[in-house]
Design a protein around this motif. Sequence first.
Motif, PDB file in Angstrom:
ATOM      1  N   GLY A 693       0.702  -1.206   0.007  1.00  0.00           N
ATOM      2  CA  GLY A 693       0.127  -0.129   0.095  1.00  0.00           C
ATOM      3  C   GLY A 693       0.652   1.258  -0.171  1.00  0.00           C
ATOM      4  O   GLY A 693       1.825   1.478  -1.021  1.00  0.00           O
ATOM      5  N   TRP A 694       0.572   2.016   1.080  1.00  0.00           N
ATOM      6  CA  TRP A 694       1.207   3.369   1.093  1.00  0.00           C
ATOM      7  C   TRP A 694       1.752   3.553   2.385  1.00  0.00           C
ATOM      8  O   TRP A 694       1.195   3.477   3.283  1.00  0.00           O
ATOM      9  N   ALA A 719      -8.023   4.283   0.342  1.00  0.00           N
ATOM     10  CA  ALA A 719      -8.979   5.088   1.285  1.00  0.00           C
ATOM     11  C   ALA A 719      -8.549   5.361   2.490  1.00  0.00           C
ATOM     12  O   ALA A 719      -8.626   6.521   2.881  1.00  0.00           O
ATOM     13  N   GLU A 720      -7.570   4.591   3.089  1.00  0.00           N
ATOM     14  CA  GLU A 720      -7.052   4.838   4.619  1.00  0.00           C
ATOM     15  C   GLU A 720      -5.965   5.943   4.293  1.00  0.00           C
ATOM     16  O   GLU A 720      -6.099   6.809   5.195  1.00  0.00           O
ATOM     17  N   LEU A 724      -6.608   9.633   6.433  1.00  0.00           N
ATOM     18  CA  LEU A 724      -5.593  10.023   7.352  1.00  0.00           C
ATOM     19  C   LEU A 724      -5.024  11.472   6.995  1.00  0.00           C
ATOM     20  O   LEU A 724      -4.840  12.562   7.829  1.00  0.00           O
ATOM     21  N   ILE A 725      -4.798  11.757   5.483  1.00  0.00           N
ATOM     22  CA  ILE A 725      -4.389  13.111   5.326  1.00  0.00           C
ATOM     23  C   ILE A 725      -5.366  14.068   5.318  1.00  0.00           C
ATOM     24  O   ILE A 725      -4.975  15.172   5.812  1.00  0.00           O
ATOM     25  N   ASP A 758      -1.843   9.833  18.051  1.00  0.00           N
ATOM     26  CA  ASP A 758      -3.425   9.492  19.088  1.00  0.00           C
ATOM     27  C   ASP A 758      -4.662  10.050  18.319  1.00  0.00           C
ATOM     28  O   ASP A 758      -5.621   9.595  18.194  1.00  0.00           O
ATOM     29  N   VAL A 759      -4.267  11.651  17.781  1.00  0.00           N
ATOM     30  CA  VAL A 759      -5.456  12.065  17.473  1.00  0.00           C
ATOM     31  C   VAL A 759      -5.958  11.854  15.899  1.00  0.00           C
ATOM     32  O   VAL A 759      -7.193  11.560  15.809  1.00  0.00           O
ATOM     33  N   VAL A 760      -5.053  11.932  15.088  1.00  0.00           N
ATOM     34  CA  VAL A 760      -5.542  11.465  13.686  1.00  0.00           C
ATOM     35  C   VAL A 760      -5.650   9.925  13.439  1.00  0.00           C
ATOM     36  O   VAL A 760      -6.559   9.566  12.488  1.00  0.00           O
ATOM     37  N   VAL A 761      -4.802   9.291  14.145  1.00  0.00           N
ATOM     38  CA  VAL A 761      -4.923   7.738  13.696  1.00  0.00           C
ATOM     39  C   VAL A 761      -5.886   7.167  14.592  1.00  0.00           C
ATOM     40  O   VAL A 761      -6.736   6.446  14.236  1.00  0.00           O
TER      41      VAL A 761
END
Length: 843
Positions: A693-694, A719-720, A724-725, A758-761
Motif C-alpha cells: 500500500g502506502w 482510502a485509508e 488520514l491526510i 493519537d489524534v488522527v490515527v
Amino acid sequence: MTAHTPTIVLVGHGMVGQRFLEALADRGVTERARIVVLCEEPRPAYDRVQLTSYFSGKTPDDLSMVEAGFMEKHGIELYVGDPAESVDREARTVTARSGQVFAYDSLVLATGSYPFVPPVPGKDARGCFVYRTIEDLLAIEDYAKTATTGAVVGGGLLGLEAAGALKGLGLDTHVVEFAPRLMPVQVDEGGGAALLRTIEKMGLTVHTGTGTQEVVTTDGAVTGMKLSDGSELATDMVVFSAGVRPRDQLARDCGLTVGERGGIAVDELCRTSDPAVFAIGECALASDGRVYGLVAPGYEMAQTAASAIADETVDGFTGADMSTKLKLLGVDVASFGDAHGTAEGCLDVVYSDSRSGVYKKLVISGDGVLLGGVLVGDAEQYGLLRPLTGSVPPVSPEQLVLPAGTGAPVALGPSALPDDAVICSCHNVTKHAIGQCESLAEVKKCTKAGTGCGSCVKVIEKLLPAAKDKGLCGCFSYTRSELYEIARTLRVTSFAALLDSHGRDGAKGGEGCEVCKPTVGSILASLNNGYILDGEQASLQDTNDHFLANMQRNGSYSVVPRIPGGEITPEKLIVIGEVARDFGLYTKITGGQRIDLFGARVDQLPSIWTRLVDAGFESGHAYGKSLRTVKSCVGQTWCRYGVQDSVKMAIQLELRYRGLRAPHKLKSAVSGCARECAEAQSKDFGIIATANGWNLYVGGNGGATPRHADLLAQDLSDAELVRLIDRFLMFYIRTADRLERTSTWLERLEGGLDHLKDVVVHDSLGLCDELEALMAAHVEDYQDEWAQTLDDPDRLRRFVSFVNAPDAPDPSVRFVPERDQIKPDLTILTLGPTISTLEGASS
C-alpha cells in the motif's frame, strides 16, 4: 624556541567520542592542542540511540552527531575508516590501519563495545547479522528483500528495536529472550508482562525463557533455529542482539589494566593504569566497578576526561544514573532509580491495566522516599518522577500512578522539584541551570539539555517562563488556533464581526493590523467562506492573494497553472508555450513539476488566465498559503522499480486538496517505491509506495531549515491514506500558529508525533469525524479562483495598473533580453548623480 603543541589522539568516534571533542572545544583545548581522531567506521559519529529511525526514512546524514563545519572550525583531524591498530605506550605513539603513526601526549580510548554473539553452531551462516551500526542496518535491509521471516536473539532494548525494524521491513518477526521476560534489566515481572501483551498485539511472536541452541542452515544460508526448550523455529534470517561487550583489545595488547570480565579499568578522572591514557564510554570499567552501556554516563565520562586534560578541577566520575526512557515498537518504557526494589524494607505502589497495556510501579522506602520505578505503556510522568528520586514526593505515591478519573487529579509540576534536581540526565543539567534561560532553543544551545534522548523536553518547556501575552497581535488577545475555533464554532464570516466581538477593547471597531488581517482572512478562507476577493475579504489578503498571482521584484507577476502530479499532455504544453510566446513571458520549470510564467503585468493577468482556463488549466495557487503541488515519479506504470501508481495517487491528492487555505503553504509528493525519486520525505505530507500500500510521512520541510518527515502510518490502502491526510491537514489548520509550517508545528505540538498519531490515527480526542467533515466541505465547495474572476465583470475591474487609467500599462515594468528570454530591467540607485539600470544604461 617554539613552544611544544600537545597532541591528543582520540581512538573511536562514536557518540561519546564526539561529546569528548565538543567538551575539548568548550574548554578552549582545541585552540592550543592538535587533535587527531581515528574512526573505524566509514562515517563520523552518528546517533546510535536513534539507529532504527533509518527504517522510518532517516538517512545516515540525518543521524549525524557532527555539526556542519565543526571539525574544520576547531582544526580537528578526522580519519574515517582508519582505526587504531596498536599503541606503543613507551614511545607514546598510535599506529593506524593505514600505517600512519601518531605521537600523543594524551590518548583517549573511546572504542565502545561490540555485539555479543552466542557461540552456537551456525552463527556465521549467510543470513546472520548483528544490530549495531549503519552498515549492519544496510546489510539487514538488503537481505530482507528476499526473506519472509526473521528472528531476533535478545529481548532487551536493542533487540526490540531490531524486531521493530524487521517487522517494518515486512517480515514475520520472532523475538527469542533467554530471561523469563522482555527487557529484564530495565523492567520487573509486571512491566515485562505488560510489554509482552502489547508487543504480541502488534503481530510479533515472543519466546521468553528459552535460548538459541543452533542456527539451522541449508547450503550455508539460514533456514531455522533450534531453541533450548526443544522447539524449532523456521526463519530466513537471524539478528543477534544479545547484549554487548567492552572493546578493550587495544588496551589489553598494550598492557593496560582491564577488568576480570572486561572493560578498561579507569579511576575517577577516567585515567587508565597509564596516566597519559584515558578511557571513556562503553569500553571503560568505571571506578565503581561497572561498565556503563547507556549514552548519558558516557557523556559524563567524556566531560570528566576533557576537564582532566584541560587541567580543570573536576569532581570526577564515580557512577551514573541508569534511568532510561524509550519508545520501543511504539510503546513507552521507562525505568529509574531502584526499579527492581532491591533496597531493604522498600514497598511497591503498583497500577496495572492489562487491557490498555499500562503498568506503573513506584518503589517507596519505609519513610516515604521515592527510590525508583517502572513505567510501561504510559511514561508521561517520567520527566518529573526521575528528578524526585531520593526525596519524599509532595503528594501520595498512589496519586502519582493513578490515571486521571480514577482518583484525585494530580497537578504535579516542575515547581515541586528542587533547584538541584537533574532534569537532563544525558548532559547532567539541573533545574537551576535551565531556569537561567528564556526559551527551549536557548536551553539547548547553552546547556545541551534536550539534545540527547529528548525525554526531558516536556519538563524543560514547563520550567521556562510563559509568554506574558500569547495573543496574535495588538488587536486580538487570542492565538490563531483560538480564533479559528471561535470563527468555526460561532460561524463568524467577517473580520469586522470577529474583531468587534473578540478583539481587545482598544481594537474593537477598528481596521485591524497587518498581522491579524491576513491571518483572519486565511482562517475564513479555510472555513469555505467564498471567493476571497469579494467584499471585505479582499482587504484582508496579502499582496499575492490580492491579485491571485505572485508579485516579482520589478512589479510584474508570475502565473503558475496547476499541473496535477506533474502530468501534462502535449496539447497543454503547446498552450503554455503559445501563451508565453504571445505575452512575452519568461518560462521556468519549477521544483514542484510545474511551469512558471514570469513577467505578466497586472492588467494582462485576466487575458492570460482566459487562454489557460479555456485549455483546461486552473490556478496553481502558487500565490496563496495553501496547497502548492503534489509531485510524483512515474511509478509502476513506467518504472521497473515502481510498486504502486504514484502518478494516479498524486493527481487524486492534488485535485482533492487544491485551494485549501492553511497557516502556511503546503507541499506534497508521492514516490512509487522506496527509491524515493519524488522526495516525499521533504514534504509537509509525503507518500511512499510499498508492496502492501502506502506509507504516510508528515512534517517534512526542504527549505532553509530542512527536516525529514516522520512516519505517521504505513501500508495504507488508498482510502485509508486519503482519510488520514484529511484528518492531518484539518488538524494542522485547526491548531497551528500564524505562518507556521507543518515541520515547526509538529515539533512544537505537545506530545509531538505520538500525540498526532493519537489524534488522527486513533481518534483519541473524538475529532476525526469533524475533521473529515470539514475536508469534505472543502472538496465539495472548491471553485477555481481564476475562473470565478473571469466570470464576473465586477471582479475583473481590480486587475488594472491604474484605477483612473485602466487601459494604460505600468511604464515602470520593463524587461531586457537574456538567453533568448527576458529578465527584469531593474533600476538601482548609485552614489553618483545618475540612476543606472542593471544593464548599465543611464538616464
